[in-house]
Scaffold this active site. Structure first.
Site, short mmCIF file in Angstrom:
data_model
loop_
_atom_site.label_atom_id
_atom_site.label_comp_id
_atom_site.label_asym_id
_atom_site.label_seq_id
_atom_site.Cartn_x
_atom_site.Cartn_y
_atom_site.Cartn_z
N GLY A 10 62.14 -6.68 -0.96
CA GLY A 10 61.12 -6.28 0.01
C GLY A 10 61.59 -6.47 1.45
N LEU A 33 60.30 -4.81 -8.27
CA LEU A 33 60.36 -3.54 -7.53
C LEU A 33 59.00 -2.83 -7.46
N ASP A 58 59.40 -9.67 -13.48
CA ASP A 58 58.14 -10.06 -12.86
C ASP A 58 58.03 -11.59 -12.90
N SER A 124 51.05 -17.46 5.30
CA SER A 124 50.66 -16.50 6.33
C SER A 124 49.66 -17.13 7.30
N TYR A 152 43.54 -11.56 -0.46
CA TYR A 152 44.95 -11.81 -0.14
C TYR A 152 45.11 -13.15 0.57
N LYS A 156 46.91 -16.87 -0.69
CA LYS A 156 47.92 -17.67 0.02
C LYS A 156 47.41 -19.11 0.20
N PHE A 181 53.59 -15.29 11.25
CA PHE A 181 52.62 -14.55 12.05
C PHE A 181 52.88 -13.05 11.79
N ASN A 182 53.12 -12.21 12.76
CA ASN A 182 53.22 -10.77 12.46
C ASN A 182 54.67 -10.28 12.51
N LEU A 203 50.14 -2.51 12.26
CA LEU A 203 50.29 -1.79 13.53
C LEU A 203 51.70 -1.21 13.73
N GLY A 300 36.79 -7.37 9.90
CA GLY A 300 37.60 -8.54 9.54
C GLY A 300 38.61 -8.92 10.61
N ASP A 301 38.85 -8.04 11.60
CA ASP A 301 39.84 -8.37 12.64
C ASP A 301 39.30 -9.39 13.62
P1 NAD Z 1 57.12 -6.71 0.49
O1 NAD Z 1 56.03 -6.08 -0.29
O2 NAD Z 1 58.03 -5.84 1.27
O3 NAD Z 1 58.01 -7.65 -0.45
C1 NAD Z 1 57.46 -8.34 -1.55
C2 NAD Z 1 58.37 -8.12 -2.74
O4 NAD Z 1 57.85 -8.82 -3.87
C3 NAD Z 1 58.50 -6.65 -3.14
O5 NAD Z 1 59.87 -6.31 -3.24
C4 NAD Z 1 57.81 -6.58 -4.51
O6 NAD Z 1 58.39 -5.60 -5.34
C5 NAD Z 1 57.98 -7.99 -5.02
N1 NAD Z 1 56.95 -8.42 -5.97
C6 NAD Z 1 55.61 -8.35 -5.83
N2 NAD Z 1 54.99 -8.89 -6.91
C7 NAD Z 1 55.98 -9.31 -7.74
C8 NAD Z 1 55.99 -9.93 -9.02
N3 NAD Z 1 54.86 -10.19 -9.66
N4 NAD Z 1 57.17 -10.24 -9.59
C9 NAD Z 1 58.34 -9.95 -8.95
N5 NAD Z 1 58.40 -9.35 -7.77
C10 NAD Z 1 57.23 -9.03 -7.15
O7 NAD Z 1 56.44 -7.80 1.46
P2 NAD Z 1 57.06 -8.61 2.67
O8 NAD Z 1 56.45 -8.10 3.92
O9 NAD Z 1 58.53 -8.68 2.55
O10 NAD Z 1 56.40 -10.03 2.38
C11 NAD Z 1 57.09 -11.04 1.66
C12 NAD Z 1 56.16 -12.23 1.48
O11 NAD Z 1 55.73 -12.68 2.76
C13 NAD Z 1 54.88 -11.92 0.70
O12 NAD Z 1 54.57 -13.02 -0.11
C14 NAD Z 1 53.83 -11.74 1.78
O13 NAD Z 1 52.54 -12.05 1.33
C15 NAD Z 1 54.31 -12.75 2.82
N6 NAD Z 1 53.88 -12.43 4.18
C16 NAD Z 1 54.11 -11.18 4.71
C17 NAD Z 1 53.67 -10.87 5.99
C18 NAD Z 1 53.86 -9.48 6.57
O14 NAD Z 1 53.13 -9.12 7.50
N7 NAD Z 1 54.83 -8.69 6.09
C19 NAD Z 1 53.02 -11.84 6.76
C20 NAD Z 1 52.81 -13.11 6.19
C21 NAD Z 1 53.24 -13.38 4.91
C1 WQD Z 2 47.66 -6.03 14.41
C2 WQD Z 2 46.72 -5.55 15.52
C3 WQD Z 2 44.70 -4.52 14.70
C4 WQD Z 2 46.72 -1.08 12.84
C5 WQD Z 2 47.90 -8.55 8.93
C6 WQD Z 2 47.40 -9.43 7.82
C7 WQD Z 2 48.07 -10.76 7.86
C8 WQD Z 2 49.60 -10.63 7.90
C9 WQD Z 2 50.04 -9.66 8.95
C10 WQD Z 2 50.44 -10.84 5.67
C11 WQD Z 2 45.24 -5.84 15.26
C12 WQD Z 2 45.56 -3.50 15.45
C13 WQD Z 2 46.44 -2.25 13.52
C14 WQD Z 2 46.31 0.15 13.41
C15 WQD Z 2 45.41 -1.05 15.30
N1 WQD Z 2 50.12 -10.13 6.67
N2 WQD Z 2 45.80 -2.24 14.73
N3 WQD Z 2 45.66 0.11 14.62
O1 WQD Z 2 45.72 -7.72 11.09
O2 WQD Z 2 47.11 -9.25 12.57
O3 WQD Z 2 47.58 -9.16 10.19
O4 WQD Z 2 49.33 -8.43 8.83
O5 WQD Z 2 50.29 -12.02 5.51
O6 WQD Z 2 47.66 -11.43 6.73
O7 WQD Z 2 46.00 -9.59 7.98
O8 WQD Z 2 48.17 -7.22 11.56
O9 WQD Z 2 49.45 -5.19 12.06
O10 WQD Z 2 47.30 -4.97 10.72
O11 WQD Z 2 47.18 -5.54 13.16
O12 WQD Z 2 44.81 -1.01 16.39
O13 WQD Z 2 46.49 1.23 12.85
O14 WQD Z 2 46.82 -4.11 15.62
O15 WQD Z 2 43.34 -4.31 14.98
O16 WQD Z 2 44.65 -6.12 16.50
P1 WQD Z 2 47.02 -8.35 11.39
P2 WQD Z 2 48.07 -5.66 11.79
#
Ligand code: NAD
Ligand code: WQD
Length: 352
Positions: A10, A33, A58, A124, A152, A156, A181-182, A203, A300-301
């Site tokens: 991922g 995948l 998995d 997260s 979600y 976490k 964070f983001n 975003l 929810g934002d």
């Molecule tokens: P992603 O979806 O790109 O990567 C997650 C990977 O996990 C994918 O490759 C998917 O195929 C694999 N996967 C999902 N369920 C599985 C399972 N049951 N068994 C094996 N593989 C599995 O997501 P990402 O953005 O790379 O995020 C990675 C981690 O970080 C996640 O746990 C996500 O919740 C966390 N996270 C992401 C963000 C974000 O904004 N991207 C923010 C905070 C936390």
């Molecule tokens: C960022 C800002 C939106 C899309 C989420 C998850 C969080 C974490 C990160 C995994 C906000 C605004 C967004 C759009 C917009 N993920 N926006 N138009 O909501 O901070 O966090 O992703 O853990 O758990 O909740 O990120 O990128 O969705 O939004 O105006 O089309 O952009 O309102 O202010 P967020 P986001």
């Protein structure tokens, strides 16, 4: 000794593999995948100049995870695998709890069975209380958590609690929880990056797909927040900085400094940028227009969310070094070279 990296095909995991390889760590990738493509692993392999051990499976499949532990000498786990779409989690809560919470429990059971007791977990900023009075100040690890607004985020939070209880039951466990964070941006070569399936929820990928011409305009969710320009403010962090935090976390687990009482870290930059600021920065980096329309707030934002990451600096020796310009530049390089993500390599009309 190898690191088992779950979910490493991922977005964040693939970038972390590059940093782990640069730091000299050896790893095995385990991914089903479900939200990624094997192509990301091929591309990482090209970047690091060597083959990658990949096992498809998995985390809920105990037999398959046991096979992997039998086959390799695994000392640590970095656990990225999980489902991450907030909106989808509201529609499919059971799937999210099953995949994320039950999946993590199954993985931890096998780790325990094989006496592998070191884990870095992807949490997260979403675990922090949404109605927190702290929303206008940087979030600290000690701020209230658990009052989550979607399955979600709850998954976490539950996993964090499970890891805490696991440590209480068995002090040999060394657990580091990173609250991201983001995450945005891509590796500077532009060969790996974020590849959301369908319409992006977040975003940055929405902005980049609009800049490259795949989307007509960006919907800005509300301009009546109590912020400078009225749009939401977030702490965007370059994915390579985030990847580096995992290397620092593994180094920390291995060091004499490791202290189980200090094992949760915010991983952000400490700076907040509004949606309109992000659009302008992206336009500058890409030299493209990002048309947008103001629409009502997304449910929810919250208005503002950014990190106090001083604990990570103090304890892990980690801090973000890449600025907003680098985040947008690297994101654009990835997006313009791979307009359809890993499905297609080049886009003829995109500016390089
Ligand atoms: P992603 O979806 O790109 O990567 C997650 C990977 O996990 C994918 O490759 C998917 O195929 C694999 N996967 C999902 N369920 C599985 C399972 N049951 N068994 C094996 N593989 C599995 O997501 P990402 O953005 O790379 O995020 C990675 C981690 O970080 C996640 O746990 C996500 O919740 C966390 N996270 C992401 C963000 C974000 O904004 N991207 C923010 C905070 C936390
Ligand atoms: C960022 C800002 C939106 C899309 C989420 C998850 C969080 C974490 C990160 C995994 C906000 C605004 C967004 C759009 C917009 N993920 N926006 N138009 O909501 O901070 O966090 O992703 O853990 O758990 O909740 O990120 O990128 O969705 O939004 O105006 O089309 O952009 O309102 O202010 P967020 P986001």
């Amino acid at each position: 000794m190898k690191i088992l990296v779950t979910g490493a095909a991922g977005y964040i995991g693939s970038h972390t593999l590059v940093e782990l390889a640069n730091a000299g760590y050896e790893f095995v990738v385990y991914d089903n995948l479900s939200n990624s493509s094997k192509e990301s692993i091929n591309r990482v392999s090209k970047i690091i100049g060597k083959d990658i051990l990949f096992e498809q499976g998995d985390i809920r499949d105990t037999k398959r995870v046991q096979e992997v532990f039998e086959k390799y000498d695994i000392d640590w786990v970095i656990h990225f695998a999980g489902l991450k779409a907030v909106g989808e989690s509201v529609e499919k809560p059971l799937e999210y709890y099953d995949n994320n919470v039950i999946g993590t429990i199954r993985l931890l059971e096998v780790m325990k069975e094989y006496n592998c007791k070191k884990i870095v977990f992807s949490s997260s900023a979403t675990v922090y209380d949404e109605k927190s009075p702290y929303n206008y100040t940087p979030l600290r690890e000690t701020d209230p958590t658990g009052d989550t607004t979607n399955p979600y985020g709850t998954s976490k939070y539950m996993i964090e609690r499970i890891l805490n209880d696991l440590y209480i039951s068995d002090n040999e466990f060394k657990i580091v929880i990173l609250r991201y964070f983001n995450p945005v941006g891509a590796y500077e070569s532009g060969t790996i990056g974020e590849d959301p399936s369908g319409v992006p929820n977040n975003l940055m990928p929405y902005i980049s797909q609009t800049a490259v011409g795949k989307r007509e305009f960006l919907s800005v969710f509300g301009d009546d927040y109590d912020t400078k320009d009225g749009t939401g403010v977030r702490d965007y962090i370059h994915v390579v900085d985030l990847a580096d935090a995992h290397v620092k976390a593994i180094d920390y687990i291995n060091s004499d400094k490791f202290n189980a009482n200090i094992s949760i870290f915010n991983i952000g930059t400490g700076f907040g940028y509004s949606v309109l600021k992000m659009i302008k920065a992206y336009e500058r980096a890409s030299n493209k227009q990002v048309p947008y329309k103001i629409v009502p707030r997304r449910s929810g934002d919250i208005a503002v969310c950014y990190a106090d990451s001083s604990l990570a600096k103090e304890v892990l020796g980690w801090e973000a070094t890449r600025d907003l310009e680098a985040m947008c530049r690297d994101s654009w390089k990835w997006q313009s070279n791979n307009p359809d993500g890993y499905k297609e390599k080049k886009c003829n009309n995109a500016k390089k």
